[in-house]
Design an enzyme around this catalytic site. Structure first.
Site, PDB file in Angstrom:
ATOM      1  N   HIS A   1       0.840  -1.189   0.000  1.00 53.12           N
ATOM      2  CA  HIS A   1       0.000   0.000   0.000  1.00 53.12           C
ATOM      3  C   HIS A   1       0.878   1.243   0.000  1.00 53.12           C
ATOM      4  O   HIS A   1       1.935   1.238   0.627  1.00 53.12           O
ATOM      5  CB  HIS A   1      -0.917   0.010   1.239  1.00 53.12           C
ATOM      6  CG  HIS A   1      -2.080   0.922   1.090  1.00 53.12           C
ATOM      7  ND1 HIS A   1      -2.009   2.265   1.357  1.00 53.12           N
ATOM      8  CD2 HIS A   1      -3.335   0.671   0.659  1.00 53.12           C
ATOM      9  CE1 HIS A   1      -3.185   2.802   1.106  1.00 53.12           C
ATOM     10  NE2 HIS A   1      -4.008   1.878   0.681  1.00 53.12           N
TER      11      HIS A   1
ATOM     12  N   ASP B   1      -7.955  -5.407  -0.092  1.00 61.38           N
ATOM     13  CA  ASP B   1      -8.405  -6.288  -1.168  1.00 61.38           C
ATOM     14  C   ASP B   1      -8.043  -7.746  -0.955  1.00 61.38           C
ATOM     15  O   ASP B   1      -8.551  -8.620  -1.654  1.00 61.38           O
ATOM     16  CB  ASP B   1      -7.820  -5.812  -2.513  1.00 61.38           C
ATOM     17  CG  ASP B   1      -8.483  -4.536  -2.968  1.00 61.38           C
ATOM     18  OD1 ASP B   1      -9.711  -4.480  -2.912  1.00 61.38           O
ATOM     19  OD2 ASP B   1      -7.780  -3.591  -3.353  1.00 61.38           O
TER      20      ASP B   1
END
Ligand code: ACO
Length: 430
Positions: A308, A365
């Site tokens: 991320h 996700d």
């Protein structure tokens, strides 16, 4: 106003720059006058370290894995009986809604759930295999063709009307797009149903058989949408702000957010995660081979659902989703072998030096697809569900920007490294 100053030394020149401190102690050097006053720009490709705006909506501490909506830690929503509509209100209007405000807002959503027949017909005309994200983006843009009052939002009532329309109808468009992809007749919204239950009804009921919405499934969907509801200046939200900064209307701005979210490095990653887990489960690739492929710089493959831009720690949303998968499967007395594959892959990655060195952890996700599958959502709708969840965040950011009297069009600069002046040569002389 800033008390603190940063000093930039360039050649024999010293430039004083204001330093601002956010409410959580983050510090930012203000370089906004650097070009105008000193002819210097800053260079920050991909805007990895650029504060786009001041915002009061969401706080993230990526080092510690903290995420708060309007100051409230995400875990508090997960631990109480979550309600997406309440969180949507909180993000958009800034405070937790009072009971009457929730009732009124729910009523507004119910009254606006039915699509204009023109938009429904547009969806019917799309080819059967059309990607639902394309239908969603087009459907949101089309709304202003049928409701021209949304082209300009001059006061709070008009804004609340438009926000309710969008939040309500995104789920109707989404469900219709799925029905279209399956060649099934559309199911109209049921005014007696709550937000998530109504969506599941439009997805799965048949004209001759009502889909029974299990309360656990409804709760799981509420939680999922809440976890996706905002994430400060992510790619799609920043897109909504860029488009909105040109004074594009709310609907055009949110449709651009859907397009940005579609990308596999952003919201589309949940589909890629499931393909990856499925491939491992089917024996096409071992978890070890998957990690090796992700580490190989010559291979464009990524470990989807990992890494991320902001989190250098476990994404708090992934943690909640992982626990929620366990809970939902236990309640439903179901098992998904892909959950075991995901756990194994996570365990291996978190022990691997490549992932440790780069602080790569599971992101939202990684587990969301497994939970969506448990709810019964087909893979081609995963990113659409993400969009439904993220919509309140987009609306909140659009409003925050729109309400700022000092807002300007967003327009970055570039470091030009192309040809110096050259001249046009007629084609016969080239
Ligand atoms: N698999 C393998 N390597 C990775 C991964 C990954 N998933 N993510 C990052 N890296 C590597 C990069 O190649 C880079 O390596 P290097 O230093 O040797 O060049 C290093 O880790 C650091 O990468 P970042 O600069 O932190 O990555 P960036 O901020 O540019 O990208 C992103 C973040 C797009 C999320 C990236 O981690 C990625 O592609 N992940 C997979 C896709 C994904 O899951 N996306 C969903 C994100 S969450 C969301 O949008 C909802």
């Amino acid at each position: 106003m800033s008390e603190e100053k940063a000093i930039l030394t360039i050649g024999d020149k010293q430039i004083e720059l204001p330093v601002y401190t956010g409410t959580e102690g983050e510090r930012a050097v203000d370089i906004s006058k650097l070009y105008e006053e000193h002819g210097l720009m800053t260079f920050d490709p991909s805007l990895a370290n650029t504060g786009l705006c001041r915002s009061t909506i969401t706080f993230i501490d990526g080092e510690q894995g903290i995420l708060r909506y309007r100051g409230i830690p995400l875990e508090e929503f997960a631990n109480s009986k979550p309600n997406f509509i309440e969180v949507a209100w909180l993000l958009i209007f800034g405070t937790l809604p009072k009971e009457q405000e929730i009732l009124d807002f729910r009523q507004m959503l119910t009254e606006r759930a039915l699509l204009h027949e023109g938009i429904r017909q547009h969806i019917e005309l799309m080819p059967q295999g059309a990607p639902p994200m394309a239908i969603l983006s087009a459907g949101i843009n089309k709304m202003v063709c049928y409701y021209k009052r949304f082209l300009t939002l001059d006061d709070d009532d008009q804004f609340a009307d438009a926000a309710a329309q969008l939040i309500s109808q995104i789920r109707t468009i989404a469900a219709h797009s799925y029905r279209r992809s399956q060649g099934l007749p559309v199911m109209y919204p049921d005014p007696a149903m709550r937000y998530c239950a109504n969506f599941l009804h439009m997805m799965f009921s048949l004209p001759y058989r009502q889909y029974e919405v299990a309360p656990e499934i409804e709760d799981a969907m509420n939680l999922l949408l809440i976890l996706h509801a905002d994430h400060e200046q992510n790619c799609s939200t920043a897109t909504v702000r860029v488009v909105g900064s040109a004074q594009a209307n709310l609907f055009a701005s949110c449709a651009s957010g859907v397009s940005a979210l579609w990308g596999p490095l952003h919201g589309g990653a949940n589909v890629k995660v499931m393909e990856m887990l499925e491939s491992i489960y089917q024996g096409g690739l071992s978890p070890e081979e998957c990690l090796e492929a992700a580490k190989d710089k010559a291979n464009p493959f990524k470990l989807f659902g990992f890494g991320h831009r902001v989190y250098k720690n476990y994404d708090p949303r992934a943690k909640i989703l992982k626990d929620s998968c366990d809970r939902v499967f236990a309640i439903l007395k179901q098992k998904d072998p892909l959950l075991d594959v995901a756990r194994k892959l996570e365990e291996l990655a978190l022990k691997d030096q490549y992932f440790i060195d780069r602080k790569l952890y599971p992101n939202v996700d990684f587990y969301s697809g497994i939970l969506l599958r448990a709810i019964g959502i087909p893979t081609n709708m995963f990113t659409v569900l993400f969009a439904i969840g993220r919509l309140p965040g987009w609306i909140a950011h659009w409003k925050e920007q729109h309400d700022n009297p000092t807002r300007r069009i967003i327009r970055p600069r570039q470091l030009y490294v192309g040809n110096n002046q050259s001249h046009y040569v007629p084609v016969e002389e080239r």
